[in-house]
Design an enzyme around this catalytic site. Structure first.
Site, PDB file in Angstrom:
ATOM      1  N   GLU A   1      -2.112  -5.280  -3.569  1.00 58.01           N
ATOM      2  CA  GLU A   1      -1.151  -4.570  -2.715  1.00 58.01           C
ATOM      3  C   GLU A   1      -0.138  -5.538  -2.107  1.00 58.01           C
ATOM      4  O   GLU A   1       1.055  -5.215  -2.002  1.00 58.01           O
ATOM      5  CB  GLU A   1      -1.884  -3.806  -1.624  1.00 58.01           C
ATOM      6  CG  GLU A   1      -2.696  -2.634  -2.159  1.00 58.01           C
ATOM      7  CD  GLU A   1      -3.452  -1.887  -1.083  1.00 58.01           C
ATOM      8  OE1 GLU A   1      -3.738  -0.698  -1.298  1.00 58.01           O
ATOM      9  OE2 GLU A   1      -3.772  -2.488  -0.034  1.00 58.01           O
TER      10      GLU A   1
ATOM     11  N   ASP B   1       0.836  -1.201   0.000  1.00 62.84           N
ATOM     12  CA  ASP B   1       0.000   0.000   0.000  1.00 62.84           C
ATOM     13  C   ASP B   1       0.874   1.257   0.000  1.00 62.84           C
ATOM     14  O   ASP B   1       0.626   2.210  -0.748  1.00 62.84           O
ATOM     15  CB  ASP B   1      -0.918  -0.031   1.221  1.00 62.84           C
ATOM     16  CG  ASP B   1      -1.732   1.236   1.378  1.00 62.84           C
ATOM     17  OD1 ASP B   1      -2.631   1.473   0.557  1.00 62.84           O
ATOM     18  OD2 ASP B   1      -1.459   2.006   2.324  1.00 62.84           O
TER      19      ASP B   1
END
Length: 226
Positions: A117, A45
């Site tokens: 992610e 992320d």
């Protein structure tokens, strides 16, 4: 897991893992194993946010911070990542627990987005920042070419509110109608009531905020503003 499926995924990603266990961990939901992908997701992320922010900074030298933040939010939000996951056919590669398999977790946007992610985090650990930056920019090439600053980058709740305020209509109301799953992995269902729409609009997300945004986005589509 079927090696043919894994090799096909790596071809679509444009990257072959040297450390196979990192790839397997990135594909593992917490419902399937204690060695799951959430730490990799946390890392990925942050890397994704940096790479996209850097790309936007150099692509739009005269655009202010607010517009760049909105464009970044559009590019890294859950439904964009889930869309990318579907392009990779990621659903068939997920390692899920029995409960998630039964409830169709391989199609759930939040799980797909989180896994993208996690893959970013895994590729970074398996290689270096230059490699994952090159891959992310390759995955995002068309999206970066198409995006532009402006009101379209405001989040759906903001755009819906501004639309209604501009017509002197009541603000939308959001009601939580269902919460499923354990505390660490919940799914919220929201009903959004909007003036001009005969029935509540439904939004689903891994948090109340995400579900409200999803409902607002559906409302905008029904109002033909999307």
């Amino acid at each position: 897991m079927n090696p043919i499926v894994i090799n096909r995924l790596q071809r679509k990603l444009g990257y072959t893992f040297r450390q196979h266990d990192l790839l397997m961990q990135a594909l593992t939901h917490r419902s399937a194993s204690s060695k799951h992908n959430e730490r990799l997701e946390f890392l990925g992320d942050s890397i994704l946010s940096f790479v996209i922010a850097n790309a936007l900074y150099h692509r739009f030298p005269r655009v202010d911070e607010g517009d760049m933040s909105r464009m970044r939010a559009t590019l890294v939000r859950g439904n964009t990542l889930a869309e990318m996951a579907r392009e990779f056919d990621l659903g068939e590669c997920l390692r899920l627990g029995p409960g998630e398999l039964k409830s169709g977790g391989f199609r759930r946007e939040s799980i797909l987005a989180d896994t993208v992610e996690a893959l970013i985090g895994g590729i970074f650990l398996d290689s270096d920042i230059q490699t994952i930056e090159r891959l992310i920019l390759d995955w995002y090439r068309s999206r970066l070419e198409e995006i532009s600053p402006g009101d379209k980058q405001k989040d759906p709740k903001t755009r819906l509110q501004e639309f209604l305020q501009g017509r002197h209509l009541p603000l939308p109301s959001y009601l939580v109608v269902q919460v499923r799953g354990e505390a660490h992995d919940q799914e919220f269902t929201i009903h959004c009531q909007v003036s001009g729409l005969s029935a509540p609009v439904v939004g689903v997300g891994s948090s109340r905020r995400k579900a409200e945004q999803a409902a607002a986005e559906q409302a905008l589509k029904q109002l033909e503003l999307e």
